[in-house]
Design a protein around this motif. Sequence first.
Motif, PDB file in Angstrom:
ATOM      1  N   GLU A  53       0.961  -1.118   0.011  1.00 20.63           N
ATOM      2  CA  GLU A  53       0.232   0.156   0.037  1.00 20.63           C
ATOM      3  C   GLU A  53       1.002   1.326   0.103  1.00 20.63           C
ATOM      4  N   SER A  80       1.806  -6.224   2.759  1.00 21.28           N
ATOM      5  CA  SER A  80       1.067  -5.267   3.459  1.00 21.28           C
ATOM      6  C   SER A  80       1.612  -4.743   4.738  1.00 21.28           C
ATOM      7  N   GLN A 188      -5.328   3.515   4.380  1.00 20.72           N
ATOM      8  CA  GLN A 188      -5.284   3.401   2.924  1.00 20.72           C
ATOM      9  C   GLN A 188      -5.847   4.671   2.421  1.00 20.72           C
TER      10      GLN A 188
END
Length: 267
Positions: A53, A80, A188
């Motif tokens: 991300e 992640s 995010q």
Amino acid sequence: MVYQKLEQLKTNLRELNRIVVAFSGGVDSTFLLKVAVDTLGPERVLAITADSETYPSHELEEAKELAKRIGVKHQVIETSELAIPGYAENDLNRCYFCKKGLFEEVYPIMNKLGYENIVYGLIADDNSEYRPGAKAAKEYNVRGPLEEVEFYKEEIRELSKEFGLPTWDKPSFACLSSRIAYGERITQEKLNKVEKSELYLKGLGIRQMRVRTHEEIARIEVEPADMELVLRHHDEITKTIQSYGYKFVTLDLSGYKSGSMNKVLNL
């Protein structure tokens, strides 16, 4: 002196024999990968890039092209950081958790494929900055060959240009999380806002910038020479960046500085 460092780097790499290079596609890891392949041969080097991300998609595409150009085996792994315990809280150990998570992903690959060591692009300049990720590297016995022979950024750029690497004048880059103020939870949504904002500014012709996030405030850092451009387009820039989710858009008159978020740390 720089060529003496280069020869020592090659000697050290030969001792490591078969290596995995943690490869971001930045100035330092690209130079390290190039020297490793030239020294050991492509059959004894594997480049691994973590797609997560915090890593912009355009950087991933550049890394793929660079690995192809250098002629090395390249593996992209899905990771992640936001799933790593302690990372999203964004305290001063954030980079430690990131590197720890990365090395835990890479070690099984190294062992499975018969490589012997992991290396990454730590350089001598990093010794004067706050780099908690280096602690994780030591814990996992991950080597920083460039730092070990005291290679500095400007020397790496100089040799990268000589070697014909397109990264020789590439702007410095750090993960998107480094734009978010310590103590402010990483999400995010926030990472997306930063990436969109920086891509937009890049499209205006600004090569080196950061969009620092302080809750609802976007604090733009550019080099002094680019401040006039920002001011000239201030209305358009404000409206565009606000459309990504910020309420306030500011220009930092101190200009761009790598690691400026670390100013708040009393270390």
